[in-house]
Enzyme design. Structure first.
Site, mmCIF file in Angstrom:
data_model
loop_
_atom_site.group_PDB
_atom_site.id
_atom_site.type_symbol
_atom_site.label_atom_id
_atom_site.label_comp_id
_atom_site.label_asym_id
_atom_site.label_seq_id
_atom_site.Cartn_x
_atom_site.Cartn_y
_atom_site.Cartn_z
ATOM 1 N N ARG A 39 0.921 -1.298 0.173
ATOM 2 C CA ARG A 39 0.041 -0.082 0.015
ATOM 3 C C ARG A 39 0.862 1.448 0.039
ATOM 4 N NH1 ARG A 39 -2.428 -3.420 3.849
ATOM 5 N NH2 ARG A 39 -1.169 -2.831 5.450
ATOM 6 N N ARG A 111 9.444 -12.708 21.857
ATOM 7 C CA ARG A 111 9.893 -12.369 22.983
ATOM 8 C C ARG A 111 10.150 -13.351 24.215
ATOM 9 N NH1 ARG A 111 5.961 -7.199 23.697
ATOM 10 N NH2 ARG A 111 7.105 -5.923 22.523
ATOM 11 N N CYS A 149 6.325 -1.788 25.549
ATOM 12 C CA CYS A 149 6.640 -0.616 26.166
ATOM 13 C C CYS A 149 6.361 -0.035 27.560
ATOM 14 C CB CYS A 149 5.797 0.716 25.026
ATOM 15 S SG CYS A 149 4.359 0.048 24.780
ATOM 16 N N GLN A 176 -1.542 4.732 29.705
ATOM 17 C CA GLN A 176 -0.987 4.470 28.629
ATOM 18 C C GLN A 176 -1.145 5.332 27.354
ATOM 19 O OE1 GLN A 176 -0.285 -0.040 29.630
ATOM 20 N NE2 GLN A 176 0.167 0.257 27.534
ATOM 21 N N LYS A 205 1.638 -9.330 29.443
ATOM 22 C CA LYS A 205 3.011 -9.276 28.803
ATOM 23 C C LYS A 205 3.934 -8.417 30.107
ATOM 24 C CE LYS A 205 1.630 -8.209 24.076
ATOM 25 N NZ LYS A 205 1.467 -7.054 23.087
ATOM 26 N N HIS A 242 4.076 6.859 28.408
ATOM 27 C CA HIS A 242 3.417 5.771 29.421
ATOM 28 C C HIS A 242 3.498 6.401 30.812
ATOM 29 C CE1 HIS A 242 2.066 3.814 25.981
ATOM 30 N NE2 HIS A 242 2.822 2.684 26.138
HETATM 31 P P1 NAP Z 1 1.642 0.736 13.398
HETATM 32 O O1 NAP Z 1 1.709 2.270 13.303
HETATM 33 O O2 NAP Z 1 0.470 0.150 12.851
HETATM 34 O O3 NAP Z 1 2.526 0.447 12.018
HETATM 35 C C1 NAP Z 1 2.633 -0.920 11.243
HETATM 36 C C2 NAP Z 1 3.674 -0.906 10.223
HETATM 37 O O4 NAP Z 1 3.621 -2.300 9.650
HETATM 38 C C3 NAP Z 1 3.217 0.312 9.115
HETATM 39 O O5 NAP Z 1 4.628 0.509 8.475
HETATM 40 C C4 NAP Z 1 2.573 -0.963 8.042
HETATM 41 O O6 NAP Z 1 2.846 -0.589 6.581
HETATM 42 C C5 NAP Z 1 3.575 -2.245 8.307
HETATM 43 N N1 NAP Z 1 2.702 -3.480 7.657
HETATM 44 C C6 NAP Z 1 1.455 -3.601 7.879
HETATM 45 N N2 NAP Z 1 1.222 -4.750 7.264
HETATM 46 C C7 NAP Z 1 2.331 -5.009 6.259
HETATM 47 C C8 NAP Z 1 2.597 -6.060 5.391
HETATM 48 N N3 NAP Z 1 1.651 -7.051 5.089
HETATM 49 N N4 NAP Z 1 4.015 -6.054 4.912
HETATM 50 C C9 NAP Z 1 4.926 -5.172 5.185
HETATM 51 N N5 NAP Z 1 4.551 -4.076 6.125
HETATM 52 C C10 NAP Z 1 3.280 -4.184 6.739
HETATM 53 O O7 NAP Z 1 2.349 -0.050 14.390
HETATM 54 P P2 NAP Z 1 3.498 0.385 15.624
HETATM 55 O O8 NAP Z 1 2.711 1.206 16.619
HETATM 56 O O9 NAP Z 1 4.427 1.030 14.957
HETATM 57 O O10 NAP Z 1 3.979 -1.092 16.042
HETATM 58 C C11 NAP Z 1 4.615 -1.836 15.560
HETATM 59 C C12 NAP Z 1 5.146 -3.015 16.359
HETATM 60 O O11 NAP Z 1 6.019 -2.527 17.604
HETATM 61 C C13 NAP Z 1 4.112 -3.814 16.740
HETATM 62 O O12 NAP Z 1 4.545 -5.238 16.887
HETATM 63 C C14 NAP Z 1 3.972 -3.234 18.069
HETATM 64 O O13 NAP Z 1 3.271 -4.096 19.154
HETATM 65 C C15 NAP Z 1 5.292 -2.761 18.628
HETATM 66 N N6 NAP Z 1 5.419 -1.958 19.533
HETATM 67 C C16 NAP Z 1 4.646 -0.520 19.713
HETATM 68 C C17 NAP Z 1 5.021 0.292 20.597
HETATM 69 C C18 NAP Z 1 4.274 1.653 20.756
HETATM 70 O O14 NAP Z 1 4.353 2.367 21.556
HETATM 71 N N7 NAP Z 1 3.631 1.919 19.339
HETATM 72 C C19 NAP Z 1 6.148 0.067 21.436
HETATM 73 C C20 NAP Z 1 6.942 -1.039 21.468
HETATM 74 C C21 NAP Z 1 6.320 -2.101 20.548
HETATM 75 P P3 NAP Z 1 1.671 0.158 5.944
HETATM 76 O O15 NAP Z 1 1.745 1.537 6.380
HETATM 77 O O16 NAP Z 1 2.203 0.247 4.427
HETATM 78 O O17 NAP Z 1 0.432 -0.563 6.198
#
Ligand code: NAP
Length: 353
Positions: A39, A111, A149, A176, A205, A242
């Protein structure tokens, strides 16, 4: 020093764009590719920008997204920083490691694997050693996770308190931020003027990851720490940062002054080695009655790469042999991409890369 080529997976997401922020002009790493879903193929970072508190340099804003292709990533990069949804991250990371790529991930999929460390370099740098038990290690590939996080925020002060006094039990209530749910995350009509007392899987978690992080790692694998953890997790209408309220039953009696001293003196290899993303102090203690606050303190840590890398602690009190305190950590920096980049910096300095 020749820079190590790295890829960012999930580069359009909240975590991915924080990775790009941390990696801009990095002294050890050079961004070789930004990957997301089809996308986003061909879009410039400037067209999909979600981070609003960092000024990316013009060349970074011109970088374009590519559709993620595991063999292409493995051909071009020694390291992959992963910000993908957990269900996709699991098999992707396994394949990357098998292809000789060192994976530093924010996703939760691996993890709790018996040979994957949840690394926080000030707390458990020795756990990095466990990657040698991974099947892929022979060809250079391995997986290092960082904690969830909200786990990261609690882990740093708890490690300092555990080291000084031991730990019996900890009760954790979280407040959070919305960015913790990714982008676009929680619908605005659910979030604004509201508190949602449920974040799927979050309490489990926090309760399991802390025991792994604060436990030991050795030839027989991970030995989990034995203290009790009881978590209640809620989503609040804050953008970043958080907050957590902790009630801690220590092993030995602890006074407020002794706890503050232990928190302020806590440091580890990132500070000793002067790693590029290390904050001067991993824990900052606030003396004011009304701090820390997300609006004022989420970016504690310093300037540049260390901005947002300290955990702020405040309102340290003692009652009936228990310590009470509030803490605040930036969920997408210290609790997310910043944590992973710090892990990779330690891995490089310890010659895993
Ligand atoms: P997010 O904003 O929803 O971003 C998800 C990313 O994955 C986007 O770049 C999306 O690309 C990509 N993606 C989705 N489907 C895909 C596919 N089929 N092929 C390739 N790329 C794909 O999520 P986020 O908050 O950044 O979190 C990412 C990860 O980090 C998660 O596992 C989350 O649990 C973890 N995490 C998050 C936080 C936090 O505070 N947010 C903290 C620690 C850990 P498109 O835009 O092209 O769809």
């Amino acid at each position: 020093m020749k820079k190590v080529k790295v890829a960012v997976l999930g580069a359009t997401g909240m975590i991915g764009q924080r990775f790009i922020q941390m990696l801009e002009g990095h002294p050890y790493f050079e961004m070789e590719g930004l990957y997301a879903s089809e996308r986003s193929d061909g879009k410039k970072l400037a067209d999909v920008l979600k981070v609003r508190d960092h000024d990316y340099v013009p060349e970074t804003l011109e970088m374009t997204m590519e559709t993620m292709d595991i063999s292409e990533v493995a051909k071009r990069a020694r390291v992959a920083f992963v910000g993908l949804p957990s269900d996709l991250a699991g098999p992707t990371e396994t394949q990357l490691a098998e292809s000789g790529v060192a994976v530093f991930t924010n996703a939760g999929a691996h993890r709790m694997d018996p040979d994957v460390p949840i690394l926080i370099p000030e707390i458990n740098p020795g756990h990095l050693e466990m990657v040698k038990a991974q099947k892929s290690y022979g060809n250079g590939g391995f997986i290092v996770a960082n904690a969830n996080c909200s786990t990261t925020g609690a882990a740093l002060p708890l490690a300092a308190i555990e080291k000084a006094f031991g730990l019996n039990e900890v009760y954790i209530s979280t407040y959070q931020a919305l960015s913790g749910a990714g982008y676009p995350g929680v619908p605005s009509l659910d979030a604004v003027g509201n508190v949602v007392p449920y974040i799927g899987g979050e309490e489990e978690k926090v309760e399991t990851e802390l025991a792994k992080i604060l436990g030991n790692a050795g030839p027989d694998g991970f030995e989990y720490a034995k203290f009790g953890v009881f978590a209640n997790c809620a989503r609040v209408p804050v953008i970043d940062g958080h907050m957590e309220a902790l009630v801690i039953k220590t092993g030995k009696k602890a006074t407020v002054d002794a706890v503050v001293d232990a928190l302020e003196k806590f440091a580890g290899p990132p500070q000793e080695l002067g790693l590029p993303s290390a904050p001067e102090a991993p824990i900052v203690v606030r003396r004011e009655q009304n701090r820390p606050q997300p609006a004022l303190d989420s970016f504690a840590g310093g300037t540049g790469r260390s901005r947002g890398m300290s955990v702020s602690v405040g309102r340290v009190r003692e009652k009936d042999g228990r310590i009470k305190l509030f803490l605040l950590s930036h969920n997408t920096l210290r609790g997310g991409s910043g944590g992973s980049v710090l892990n990779a910096e330690l891995a490089l300095r310890r010659k895993y890369l």
